[in-house]
Design a protein around this motif. Structure first.
Motif, PDB file in Angstrom:
ATOM      1  N   VAL A  15       0.858  -1.177   0.000  1.00 43.60           N
ATOM      2  CA  VAL A  15       0.000   0.000   0.000  1.00 43.60           C
ATOM      3  C   VAL A  15       0.899   1.233   0.000  1.00 43.60           C
ATOM      4  O   VAL A  15       1.848   1.317   0.769  1.00 43.60           O
ATOM      5  CB  VAL A  15      -0.929  -0.005   1.233  1.00 43.60           C
ATOM      6  CG1 VAL A  15      -1.695   1.307   1.341  1.00 43.60           C
ATOM      7  CG2 VAL A  15      -1.888  -1.186   1.184  1.00 43.60           C
ATOM      8  N   GLY A  16       0.620   2.167  -0.898  1.00 52.34           N
ATOM      9  CA  GLY A  16       1.421   3.383  -1.026  1.00 52.34           C
ATOM     10  C   GLY A  16       2.378   3.339  -2.203  1.00 52.34           C
ATOM     11  O   GLY A  16       2.850   4.394  -2.651  1.00 52.34           O
ATOM     12  N   ASP A  17       2.713   2.149  -2.708  1.00 52.75           N
ATOM     13  CA  ASP A  17       3.561   2.037  -3.891  1.00 52.75           C
ATOM     14  C   ASP A  17       2.797   2.553  -5.113  1.00 52.75           C
ATOM     15  O   ASP A  17       1.570   2.667  -5.091  1.00 52.75           O
ATOM     16  CB  ASP A  17       3.974   0.583  -4.143  1.00 52.75           C
ATOM     17  CG  ASP A  17       4.954   0.059  -3.101  1.00 52.75           C
ATOM     18  OD1 ASP A  17       5.496   0.868  -2.325  1.00 52.75           O
ATOM     19  OD2 ASP A  17       5.171  -1.166  -3.067  1.00 52.75           O
ATOM     20  N   SER A  18       3.532   2.835  -6.177  1.00 51.08           N
ATOM     21  CA  SER A  18       2.901   3.305  -7.410  1.00 51.08           C
ATOM     22  C   SER A  18       3.389   2.494  -8.603  1.00 51.08           C
ATOM     23  O   SER A  18       4.534   2.042  -8.625  1.00 51.08           O
ATOM     24  CB  SER A  18       3.232   4.782  -7.665  1.00 51.08           C
ATOM     25  OG  SER A  18       2.674   5.589  -6.663  1.00 51.08           O
ATOM     26  N   LEU A  19       2.511   2.322  -9.579  1.00 52.65           N
ATOM     27  CA  LEU A  19       2.842   1.704 -10.860  1.00 52.65           C
ATOM     28  C   LEU A  19       2.856   2.799 -11.914  1.00 52.65           C
ATOM     29  O   LEU A  19       1.938   3.621 -11.977  1.00 52.65           O
ATOM     30  CB  LEU A  19       1.801   0.653 -11.247  1.00 52.65           C
ATOM     31  CG  LEU A  19       1.572  -0.504 -10.293  1.00 52.65           C
ATOM     32  CD1 LEU A  19       0.435  -1.385 -10.821  1.00 52.65           C
ATOM     33  CD2 LEU A  19       2.829  -1.316 -10.119  1.00 52.65           C
TER      34      LEU A  19
ATOM     35  N   VAL B 179      -0.389   5.006 -11.210  1.00 50.38           N
ATOM     36  CA  VAL B 179      -1.476   4.458 -10.410  1.00 50.38           C
ATOM     37  C   VAL B 179      -0.912   4.151  -9.027  1.00 50.38           C
ATOM     38  O   VAL B 179      -0.027   3.312  -8.882  1.00 50.38           O
ATOM     39  CB  VAL B 179      -2.055   3.174 -11.048  1.00 50.38           C
ATOM     40  CG1 VAL B 179      -3.166   2.608 -10.189  1.00 50.38           C
ATOM     41  CG2 VAL B 179      -2.545   3.453 -12.461  1.00 50.38           C
ATOM     42  N   THR B 180      -1.420   4.846  -8.010  1.00 50.79           N
ATOM     43  CA  THR B 180      -0.986   4.612  -6.638  1.00 50.79           C
ATOM     44  C   THR B 180      -1.866   3.524  -6.035  1.00 50.79           C
ATOM     45  O   THR B 180      -3.090   3.558  -6.145  1.00 50.79           O
ATOM     46  CB  THR B 180      -1.071   5.909  -5.810  1.00 50.79           C
ATOM     47  OG1 THR B 180      -0.256   6.889  -6.438  1.00 50.79           O
ATOM     48  CG2 THR B 180      -0.577   5.675  -4.389  1.00 50.79           C
ATOM     49  N   LEU B 181      -1.228   2.558  -5.403  1.00 48.77           N
ATOM     50  CA  LEU B 181      -1.922   1.415  -4.809  1.00 48.77           C
ATOM     51  C   LEU B 181      -2.355   1.811  -3.402  1.00 48.77           C
ATOM     52  O   LEU B 181      -1.550   1.851  -2.483  1.00 48.77           O
ATOM     53  CB  LEU B 181      -0.988   0.205  -4.809  1.00 48.77           C
ATOM     54  CG  LEU B 181      -0.360  -0.113  -6.177  1.00 48.77           C
ATOM     55  CD1 LEU B 181       0.741  -1.151  -6.049  1.00 48.77           C
ATOM     56  CD2 LEU B 181      -1.427  -0.533  -7.162  1.00 48.77           C
ATOM     57  N   THR B 182      -3.633   2.127  -3.243  1.00 44.41           N
ATOM     58  CA  THR B 182      -4.118   2.745  -2.005  1.00 44.41           C
ATOM     59  C   THR B 182      -4.689   1.761  -0.993  1.00 44.41           C
ATOM     60  O   THR B 182      -4.877   2.129   0.159  1.00 44.41           O
ATOM     61  CB  THR B 182      -5.197   3.791  -2.319  1.00 44.41           C
ATOM     62  OG1 THR B 182      -6.267   3.156  -3.043  1.00 44.41           O
ATOM     63  CG2 THR B 182      -4.620   4.929  -3.143  1.00 44.41           C
TER      64      THR B 182
END
Length: 194
Positions: free
Chosen positions: A47-51, A90-93
């Motif tokens: 959570v919080g990482d981005s693609l 895209v941020t993985l929330t």
């Protein structure tokens, strides 16, 4: 004292930093033979990482779909989101599965699709929910009104739902006799149709 402050900031940044992944590395987001799953298997997403999806926007896009069936069948009928800038972040929330495909069905079937599992890293703080989830208290709707959750004609619940305007934060209350009925939440259009 200054050394202590610098040490505190360094520790805080190292434990709370998010990772940015360029999907497909140097090749980016393009038609390939299932390279994205092997690319993702070597990584752990939090959570919080981005693609970052990079591609030629005149030929491609990134379509986020709701579930595994939409992903498997390259179904873009009811997408969760569509990105088409050519450089999408895209941020993985939230923890859970995320599914991305090309809306070009042929390219998707040839392997231009990515599914990942996002987990919460306990060393990182939990990000606050989006403002809409904090500020809006929502309404509670009893599904089916006074008739409740039972078997009626096939259009009863469609008509019931068409009369309402639902918002993020609203709740659905399903009242039924538990020996005869149940409620199953699904993740997408294809699962609904199945």
């Amino acid at each position: 004292m200054l050394f202590g402050f610098v040490l505190f900031i360094t520790i805080l940044l190292s434990c709370c930093s998010a990772t940015i992944y360029k999907v497909g590395d140097s090749d980016g987001w393009t038609t390939k033979d299932d390279v994205y799953n092997s690319w993702a298997e070597r990584k752990e997403f939090h959570v919080g990482d981005s693609l970052v999806f990079e591609y030629d926007r005149s030929l491609n896009d990134v379509t986020q779909v709701w579930g595994a069936l939409e992903y498997q069948f390259c179904d873009t009928f009811s997408p969760q989101a569509v990105y088409n800038t050519g450089h999408d972040v895209v941020t993985l929330t939230e923890p859970g599965f995320y599914y991305f495909i090309s809306s070009n069905r042929v390219q998707c079937q040839l392997g231009q699709r990515l599914d990942i599992l996002v987990v919460h890293d306990p060393s990182r703080p939990i990000p606050p929910p989006p403002p809409s989830k904090v500020l809006y208290f929502g309404k509670t709707y009893k599904v089916g009104g006074s008739k409740g959750w039972r078997v009626y004609d096939s259009e009863f619940y469609n008509k019931w739902g068409e009369e309402k305007e639902f918002h993020v934060g609203d709740k659905l209350l399903c009242e039924y006799a538990n020996e005869a009925n149940d409620v199953y939440e699904i993740s997408g259009h294809r699962e609904f149709e199945t």
